[in-house]
Design an enzyme around this catalytic site. Structure first.
Site, PDB file in Angstrom:
ATOM      1  N   LYS A  37      25.061-102.844 -29.525  1.00 20.32           N
ATOM      2  CA  LYS A  37      24.807-101.975 -28.373  1.00 20.32           C
ATOM      3  C   LYS A  37      23.472-101.273 -28.609  1.00 20.32           C
ATOM      4  CE  LYS A  37      27.062 -98.201 -25.776  1.00 20.32           C
ATOM      5  NZ  LYS A  37      28.264 -97.323 -25.704  1.00 20.32           N
TER       6      LYS A  37
ATOM      7  N   SER B  23      34.428 -95.677 -23.903  1.00 23.97           N
ATOM      8  CA  SER B  23      33.373 -96.674 -23.678  1.00 23.97           C
ATOM      9  C   SER B  23      33.486 -97.980 -24.448  1.00 23.97           C
ATOM     10  CB  SER B  23      32.006 -96.063 -23.961  1.00 23.97           C
ATOM     11  OG  SER B  23      31.604 -95.327 -22.846  1.00 23.97           O
TER      12      SER B  23
ATOM     13  N   SER C 137      30.683 -97.223 -21.274  1.00 20.68           N
ATOM     14  CA  SER C 137      29.269 -97.514 -21.303  1.00 20.68           C
ATOM     15  C   SER C 137      28.908 -98.760 -22.109  1.00 20.68           C
ATOM     16  CB  SER C 137      28.520 -96.317 -21.887  1.00 20.68           C
ATOM     17  OG  SER C 137      28.903 -96.124 -23.243  1.00 20.68           O
TER      18      SER C 137
HETATM   19  N1  GLN Z   1      32.873 -92.740 -19.177  1.00 17.40           N
HETATM   20  C1  GLN Z   1      32.825 -91.624 -20.062  1.00 17.40           C
HETATM   21  C2  GLN Z   1      31.572 -90.832 -19.798  1.00 17.40           C
HETATM   22  O1  GLN Z   1      30.913 -91.155 -18.891  1.00 17.40           O
HETATM   23  C3  GLN Z   1      32.872 -92.083 -21.486  1.00 17.40           C
HETATM   24  C4  GLN Z   1      31.589 -92.615 -21.964  1.00 17.40           C
HETATM   25  C5  GLN Z   1      31.626 -93.030 -23.391  1.00 17.40           C
HETATM   26  O2  GLN Z   1      32.698 -93.195 -23.982  1.00 17.40           O
HETATM   27  N2  GLN Z   1      30.448 -93.147 -23.966  1.00 17.40           N
HETATM   28  O3  GLN Z   1      31.244 -89.911 -20.470  1.00 17.40           O
END
Ligand code: GLN
Length: 484
Positions: free
Chosen positions: A76, A175, A151
């Site tokens: 990532k 995410s 994400s």
């Molecule tokens: N969707 C959540 C957010 O927008 C989690 C994102 C994540 O785990 N990086 O913060």
């Protein structure tokens, strides 16, 4: 080659059926052929990949190889990679070449793994759909009109499309698990502190945790073996003795106590997703598990609590992007204040700005007690719910996400509805416990993910339960039609 398990690939490499260079070429060719359809890579590192593959082949020839030597993976783009662009999905870091490797990257390199490239992601990991990336949305290989989740959507889509057999992800509120669910792959968020955060660009430091993504629990266990471990350079790293996460995969599930929290099967759950879960639950019963209804009485507070704590931490972490030291700098600043304002104003996207504003507000002197302090207190109540639950059951089961993949654009202008995609995943981050999402079926050809949450440091048990399910089902082997 792209349909083989990691164990099969590793065996083939060791028996010289093919070389790591051949294997790497195969995946690079697939990336070249398919990436434009799904946009899952920000950077493709073909040259360095082939060089590492060559080195891996030598190591294999010398008998100095481990189980992951010569195996390709994608990182990532939140993990710093020395000499290679590390953008975090943001215009802010579009010009950033990391001067050092994240511990996770270093560990994978030390194992002789071959990095194919850096995967697309929501900007600074803020999002649930991969639509906030500066590099454009990632598309779900199962239906390119829909989102892959976020994400770590680039990593999940890359694996689902068979462009890499493994990838790393990070999970601050879901995410790893939510994109794994939406893309029909397996993703594990470890216990907070098990995987080093050194060189992993910070979003919300008390929640951020890196973890492995792959097709199956077995594949993911092999990658976790490499990723986990104490790191002096991360002040919250756990000094936990190394484990072999594959060693309990074949344990029986007889007598396993599965907790079903009624809150996870409540309003908001797509009834079709619910049916898929019911079928999966029967499978666990047949494997010898018993079912227990449990309660997580504070779980309805996890999303609002998270959306104070995560933005508060992000507003502090992202203050380092000031246009002075690294990252984007605006043209011709009038003075220092103008430099700060325009560099940040021009390089951060809307979601990142929204979070910085919420976080700064929540931390401001007049509101700290009402918001941040209160959120920390509720965070404790949410953790205590799990402590109580794990006195009664071994594992907690539910849907990873209340729905399957949604259409690109559908929730982009409705942050609240986007935030609710993580309603079942966020509590695990607030408590710091591990969770895994595994494929459990389809609704209208869109994958459904099943989430298992375990007690602190129970990764081995989670992987065992997931593996046993995957021995009885083949949802994790399904391939999207255009990527066979
Ligand atoms: N969707 C959540 C957010 O927008 C989690 C994102 C994540 O785990 N990086 O913060």
């Amino acid at each position: 080659m792209h349909n083989k398990t990691i164990a099969e690939l590793s065996k083939a490499l060791h028996q010289r059926e093919y070389s790591s260079v051949e294997l790497t070429r195969h995946f690079l060719e697939r990336i070249e052929r398919h990436n434009a359809k799904i946009n899952s890579f920000i950077t493709i590192t073909a040259e360095t990949a082939l060089a590492s593959a060559q080195a891996a082949d030598q190591r294999i020839a010398q008998g100095k190889a481990g189980p992951l030597t010569g195996i390709p993976l994608a990182h990532k783009d939140i993990f710093c990679t020395k000499g290679i662009k590390t953008s975090c999905g943001s215009k802010m870091l579009d010009n950033f070449i990391a001067p050092y490797n994240a511990t996770v990257v270093e560990k994978c390199q030390a194992a002789g793994m071959v990095m194919l490239g850096k995967t697309n992601m929501d900007e600074f990991a803020m999002g649930s759909s991969n639509e906030t990336s500066y590099y454009g949305p990632v598309k779900n290989p199962w239906d390119t009109q829909t989102v892959p989740g976020g994400s770590s959507g680039g990593s999940a889509a890359t694996i689902a499309a068979r462009l890499s057999p493994l990838a790393t992800g990070t999970d601050t509120g879901g995410s790893i698990r939510q994109p794994a669910a939406l893309c029909g792959i397996t993703g594990l968020k470890p216990t907070y502190g098990l995987v080093s955060r050194y060189g992993m660009i910070a979003f919300a430091s008390s929640l951020d945790q890196g973890g492995p993504m792959g097709h199956s629990a077995e594949d993911v266990a092999l990658l976790l073996n490499q990723m986990a471990g104490f790191d002096q350079r991360d002040s919250t790293s756990l000094n936990h003795p190394a484990e072999d996460y594959t060693s309990h995969l074949n344990d029986s599930l007889a007598g396993l106590k599965i907790g079903l929290p009624k809150e996870f099967f409540a309003e908001g759950l797509d009834p079709e997703v619910g049916k898929v879960l019911d079928t999966a639950i029967k499978e666990f019963e047949q494997a010898g598990a018993t079912l227990h209804e449990i309660q997580l009485p504070h779980s309805h507070l996890s999303v609002p609590t998270y959306y104070i704590i995560a933005p508060a931490e992000c507003s502090s972490n992202l203050s380092r992007y000031d246009g002075v030291r690294f990252g984007y700098r605006c043209e011709n600043p009038k003075d220092l204040i103008d430099l700060y304002k325009r560099s940040r104003g021009e390089a951060f996207g809307a979601e990142v700005k929204r979070r910085i504003m919420i976080g700064t507000y929540a931390l401001s002197a007049g509101y700290y007690d009402a918001y941040y302090l209160k959120a920390q207190q509720i965070r404790r109540l949410i953790s205590n719910d799990f402590v109580e639950a794990f006195k009664k059951v071994d594992v907690i089961l539910g849907p990873t996400s209340p729905t399957t993949a949604f259409k690109i654009g559908e929730k982009l202008n409705d942050p609240i509805s986007m935030y609710l995609s993580d309603i079942n995943t966020i509590a695990a981050n607030l408590a710091g416990i591990p969770g895994i999402s595994i494929p459990a079926g389809f609704v209208n050809q869109r994958p459904v993910g099943l989430q298992l949450l375990g007690n602190y440091l129970n990764e081995s048990r989670l992987l065992n339960i997931a593996h046993q399910y995957q021995q009885r089902t083949d949802w994790h082997k399904q391939t999207p039609a255009n990527f066979v």
